[in-house]
Design an enzyme around this catalytic site. Structure first.
Site, PDB file in Angstrom:
ATOM      1  N   SER A  65       0.815  -1.292  -0.129  1.00 23.71           N
ATOM      2  CA  SER A  65       0.158  -0.063   0.004  1.00 23.71           C
ATOM      3  C   SER A  65       0.771   1.068  -0.007  1.00 23.71           C
ATOM      4  CB  SER A  65      -0.961   0.023   1.059  1.00 23.71           C
ATOM      5  OG  SER A  65      -2.176   1.003   1.075  1.00 23.71           O
ATOM      6  N   ASP A  80      -9.527  -4.847  -5.241  1.00 25.09           N
ATOM      7  CA  ASP A  80      -9.256  -3.969  -4.219  1.00 25.09           C
ATOM      8  C   ASP A  80     -10.167  -2.784  -4.265  1.00 25.09           C
ATOM      9  OD1 ASP A  80      -8.006  -2.342  -2.751  1.00 25.09           O
ATOM     10  OD2 ASP A  80      -5.921  -2.838  -3.196  1.00 25.09           O
ATOM     11  N   HIS A  85      -7.833  -5.632  -0.690  1.00 21.77           N
ATOM     12  CA  HIS A  85      -6.686  -4.718  -0.384  1.00 21.77           C
ATOM     13  C   HIS A  85      -6.059  -5.647   0.875  1.00 21.77           C
ATOM     14  CE1 HIS A  85      -4.193  -1.080  -0.128  1.00 21.77           C
ATOM     15  NE2 HIS A  85      -4.282  -1.280   1.000  1.00 21.77           N
TER      16      HIS A  85
END
Length: 181
Positions: free
Chosen positions: A74, A129, A161
């Site tokens: 991320s 995601d 995610h």
């Protein structure tokens, strides 16, 4: 404000190599997490630590430091791309899991102005995601590739995610091609 007079010591987790140490990997966490948090998550996904015969893994808690390979999940992956392509173009590679760069990122300008070989980018991104859209990761990869960066992009069907065992196994294989024993 006075300048720091000595080195900054970061909180970090370490996973020692199982054999002779010849390389290091820095794995960065996402926003709101920690080095211990991302290591624990990886252990939950793999049912064991991510380990290598010759590679020490460092999981720093932000702010991070960078060597050989750098990368993360991320925002950690975004940070790794910024630091690799803007400041440390001599590293062996960079990985970005469920990460992206915005369309006006300073990374693109730095890559355009670079002279010489750039680190290879390894990306994985879940197609489901909803926090960091898959299309954003694809656009980042496509833009960097168009600017001359060697890239590998892996779409992970039905992955949100999150970290995924297949993703971490692909990452492990890629790391071993970049940092062979």
């Amino acid at each position: 404000m006075a300048a720091a007079s000595g080195p900054i010591h970061l909180r970090r987790c370490l996973v020692s190599p199982t054999g002779a140490h010849s390389a290091s990997l820095i794995f960065l966490h996402g926003s709101g997490d920690s080095g211990l948090g991302i290591r624990t998550w990886i252990k939950q996904v793999l049912n064991q630590d991510l380990t290598f015969q010759h590679i020490k893994i460092i999981y720093p808690t932000a702010p991070g430091i960078f060597l050989l390979i750098s990368g993360g999940f991320s925002m950690g992956g975004c940070m790794a791309m910024h630091l690799a392509y803007r400041n440390h173009q001599d590293i062996a590679g960079v990985f970005a899991l469920s990460s992206f760069l915005n369309k006006a990122s300073a990374v693109y300008q730095a890559v355009k102005e670079s002279h010489g070989e750039l680190p290879e980018l390894f990306q994985c991104h879940g197609t489901a995601d909803e926090l960091v859209l898959h299309s954003w990761g694809e656009e980042t990869n496509s833009e960097l590739r168009s600017l001359g960066v060697s890239t590998k992009f892996h779409s992970l069907p039905n992955v949100y995610h999150e970290l995924n065992k297949a993703e971490l196994e692909r990452l492990r294989s890629w790391i071993l091609t970049k940092l062979p024993g």
